[in-house]
Design a protein around this motif. Structure first.
Motif, PDB file in Angstrom:
ATOM      1  N   GLU A 129       0.455  -1.406  -0.326  1.00 50.72           N
ATOM      2  CA  GLU A 129      -0.134  -0.116  -0.005  1.00 50.72           C
ATOM      3  C   GLU A 129       0.952   1.219  -0.241  1.00 50.72           C
ATOM      4  N   ALA A 140      -3.870   0.530  15.777  1.00 51.12           N
ATOM      5  CA  ALA A 140      -3.339  -0.570  16.853  1.00 51.12           C
ATOM      6  C   ALA A 140      -4.715  -0.418  18.001  1.00 51.12           C
ATOM      7  N   LEU A 197      -4.593  -4.243  13.156  1.00 49.53           N
ATOM      8  CA  LEU A 197      -4.509  -5.057  14.213  1.00 49.53           C
ATOM      9  C   LEU A 197      -3.519  -4.697  15.085  1.00 49.53           C
TER      10      LEU A 197
HETATM   11  N1  PLP Z   1      -4.456   1.267   6.123  1.00 47.37           N
HETATM   12  C1  PLP Z   1      -4.222   2.758   6.234  1.00 47.37           C
HETATM   13  C2  PLP Z   1      -5.546   3.772   5.681  1.00 47.37           C
HETATM   14  C3  PLP Z   1      -3.754   3.926   7.446  1.00 47.37           C
HETATM   15  O1  PLP Z   1      -3.789   4.660   7.416  1.00 47.37           O
HETATM   16  C4  PLP Z   1      -2.675   3.067   8.580  1.00 47.37           C
HETATM   17  C5  PLP Z   1      -2.119   3.307   9.102  1.00 47.37           C
HETATM   18  O2  PLP Z   1      -2.709   4.176   9.911  1.00 47.37           O
HETATM   19  C6  PLP Z   1      -2.829   1.600   7.902  1.00 47.37           C
HETATM   20  C7  PLP Z   1      -3.443   0.581   7.243  1.00 47.37           C
HETATM   21  C8  PLP Z   1      -2.272   0.649   8.963  1.00 47.37           C
HETATM   22  O3  PLP Z   1      -2.217   0.506  10.237  1.00 47.37           O
HETATM   23  P1  PLP Z   1      -1.443  -0.359  11.189  1.00 47.37           P
HETATM   24  O4  PLP Z   1      -0.235  -0.328  11.299  1.00 47.37           O
HETATM   25  O5  PLP Z   1      -2.616  -0.227  12.553  1.00 47.37           O
HETATM   26  O6  PLP Z   1      -2.139  -1.557  10.847  1.00 47.37           O
END
Ligand code: PLP
Length: 602
Positions: free
Chosen positions: A109, A237, A275
């Protein structure tokens, strides 16, 4: 003994054996043996140890758990995942991650042009790329270029203007369009420190009205078949699962409504990240398991699809923290214990001493387990009186120094005699007589989330774990900033060992630092990224791959746009030739403090 909460936070990745912290994999090397090998190559200062096998384990666990839930519920959609680059973009982390995810079609991503370029270059063709965040026309054009390379790319739009730009680029370039996703602005918010990423007031996503407008715009431009994904992210988180269930219901119904409107190409729901991992050494802070998480996602989406009579969507996740946090350990050398100047060999008693000092001396000599509390309290009272006497000019600096040394030694002796860590009284005393450990690292560079939002990270010495730690510890970094401190906290007390650093080395490990810390960190005082290395296992052999040394002083200066050639010529003109040669050596070293290695006996 103290196991630093390892059972709570380590997920069996690290264990304690024979007093040493060890990697719980293959030959189970101790962390100190790895640190020693790196430092023998003259890499001093803080170290980031990355363990690609842990990243592999997290990816395997994620796919296995979701695929098991899919089987259990006879779910018709597939499970797919991408790694959000914002969580850790560094090549030493990303290259092994991509290799580990290949067999699953694990993708990336991206949320900026630079991240997109990483994804375009290294993501396997066919594995998904999702694009989040605010975009301009240039970024959208880059997505079209990625698509033309054969990438399976989905642009998730945050606002109607982004869809309008996609249509413009499509018309202007006649290139084929990437897939389109809609980020929905959910009514429900998240839980945990980053909950503001979700909810109706969040910075991101389309409202219901905007979703309908977007759909109409796509219909008007013959693009409905490009709409493939609904996306949400309720914040990082998440400590409880409840908000996720609400968000799933909300987005599941949006998916189904759009399907029933005629969005035939719409096949997927992307549930973002969130997660959580366990960071605490003291208590449980994540109140769900990965199994529960996966079952809830699969079950809820199945129910909605059934209710609305649409096909079950493919599931995408963008978990970042879960995949990366545990893969990296920060090792910081302890440079100094500030009370080392209170050692008894610094005591210089006079032939005749002020009575209170004589009494301190006797308290220290005569203290037993039975009298420990009483003598310790007496010594603290005496110390206060002696400081007043000093302020009034009745005792001299030598007397004051003797008083400080004796009081410190009395407290130390009492703590050893009492041997009870959990007594409230002792914790109160601990707060007053903390030992300050100076660590060779920058809190701002290496633990920005501690500095910025009080995020707890597990801390543990990597040796001496078979000895009782007796000193209540506060930790100082080497920046000239009082915020670079982790003070002793009675609610989460950290005890460390009483070490004579002239005789042995002592290193602290900060665990679970692989998510967000690497690039959020800043160069306060111009301390840059620590030296890092990938620790890989070939059969039972431990191999240190890709050591990247912390930046040289001269490169740090160039990075902030100094003309380093000019700097060198000014310095050269003002120094004798032989001194300049010495100075040049310093310019080519990194800016962390150098410590001398002495062997630790395993
Ligand atoms: N996807 C999006 C759109 C996000 O903004 C974020 C982080 O804030 C994430 C994924 C990744 O989140 P995490 O690290 O909590 O899995």
């Amino acid at each position: 003994m103290n196991n630093y909460g390892i059972d709570n936070w380590s997920d069996n990745n690290f264990i304690i054996e024979n007093g040493l912290a060890k990697v719980n994999h293959k030959s189970k090397p101790s962390l100190i043996s790895i640190v020693k090998e790196i430092r023998e190559q003259d890499f001093k200062g803080p170290l980031l140890l990355r363990f690609p096998h842990i990243t592999q384990k997290q990816i395997d666990t994620l796919y296995k758990t979701f695929n098991t839930s899919i089987k259990t519920y006879d779910y018709k959609g597939s499970f797919n995942a991408v790694f959000p680059l914002k969580v850790n973009q560094l090549p030493n982390f990303i290259h092994p991650l991509i290799a580990s995810g290949k067999k699953y079609g694990y993708g990336l991503e991206a949320g900026s042009k630079a991240e997109l370029i990483i994804a375009m270059t290294y993501n396997a063709i066919g594995s998904p790329i999702t694009i989040n965040g605010f975009k301009d026309k240039e970024m959208i054009h880059l997505c079209f270029i990625a698509k033309s390379m054969g990438h399976n790319i989905t642009v998730i739009i945050e606002g109607l203007n982004e869809l309008e730009m996609i249509i413009e680029v499509l018309k202007e370039t006649k290139m084929s369009s990437p897939n389109i996703g809609l980020r929905v602005r959910l009514h429900s918010g998240g839980s945990g420190l980053w909950a503001k990423s979700g909810g109706i007031n969040s910075k991101f996503g389309l409202t219901s009205t905007e979703i309908l407008e977007a759909y109409e715009l796509m219909e008007d431009n013959n693009m409905v078949n490009h709409l493939t994904m609904i996306h949400f992210h309720i914040g990082s988180a998440m400590n409880s699962i409840k908000p996720l269930k609400k968000a799933l219901r909300e987005s599941g119904h949006i998916y189904a409504e759009l399907k029933n409107l005629g969005a035939t190409g719409l096949t997927s729901i992307n549930i973002g990240g969130g997660l959580a991992v366990e960071y605490s050494a003291y208590e449980k802070t994540r109140f769900y398991s990965l199994n529960e998480f996966a079952n809830d996602v699969v079950f809820t989406l199945k129910e909605i699809a059934k209710q609305k009579g649409v096909e079950e969507p493919n599931i995408f996740t963008e978990s970042g923290r879960f995949i990366s946090a545990s893969s990296t350990v920060l090792i910081t050398p302890v440079l100094e214990l500030f009370s080392s100047e209170y050692e008894l060999d610094h005591l210089k008693l006079k032939e005749t001493n002020p009575p209170l000092i004589q009494e301190l001396h006797d308290l220290h000599r005569d203290m037993t387990k039975r009298t420990a509390y009483e003598y310790m309290h007496d010594s603290m009272d005496h110390m206060e009186s002696l400081l007043t006497l000093f302020d009034l000019g009745y005792i001299d600096l030598q007397d004051r120094s003797n008083a400080e040394i004796l009081t410190h030694q009395i407290i130390k002796k009492a703590i050893t005699l009492l041997e009870i860590e959990d007594s409230e009284e002792l914790k109160r005393i601990d707060e007053n007589i903390q030992e300050k450990y100076l660590l060779n690292f920058s809190m701002f560079q290496s633990l920005p989330d501690y500095w910025g939002i009080d995020q707890e990270f597990p801390i543990m010495p990597i040796t001496h774990l078979n000895k009782k730690p007796t000193r209540s510890a506060s930790l100082w970094d080497i920046t000239c900033d009082s915020d670079g401190e982790l003070p002793f906290d009675m609610k989460k007390p950290l005890y460390l060992h009483d070490i004579n650093l002239n005789k042995e080395d002592y290193f602290l490990g900060f665990f679970n630092v692989g998510a967000y810390q690497d690039t959020l960190g800043m160069k306060h005082n111009l301390f840059s990224h620590p030296t890092e290395v990938n620790v890989v296992f070939k059969n039972d052999e431990v191999i240190l791959e890709k050591i990247i040394e912390s930046q040289k002083v001269i490169d740090i200066l160039e990075d902030i746009d100094y003309d380093t050639e000019e700097m060198k010529s000014i310095l050269k003109a003002n120094l004798k030739q032989d001194i300049f040669i010495k100075l040049e050596k310093y310019l080519n070293e990194n800016s962390y403090l150098k410590t001398i290695w002495s062997y630790y006996d395993e």
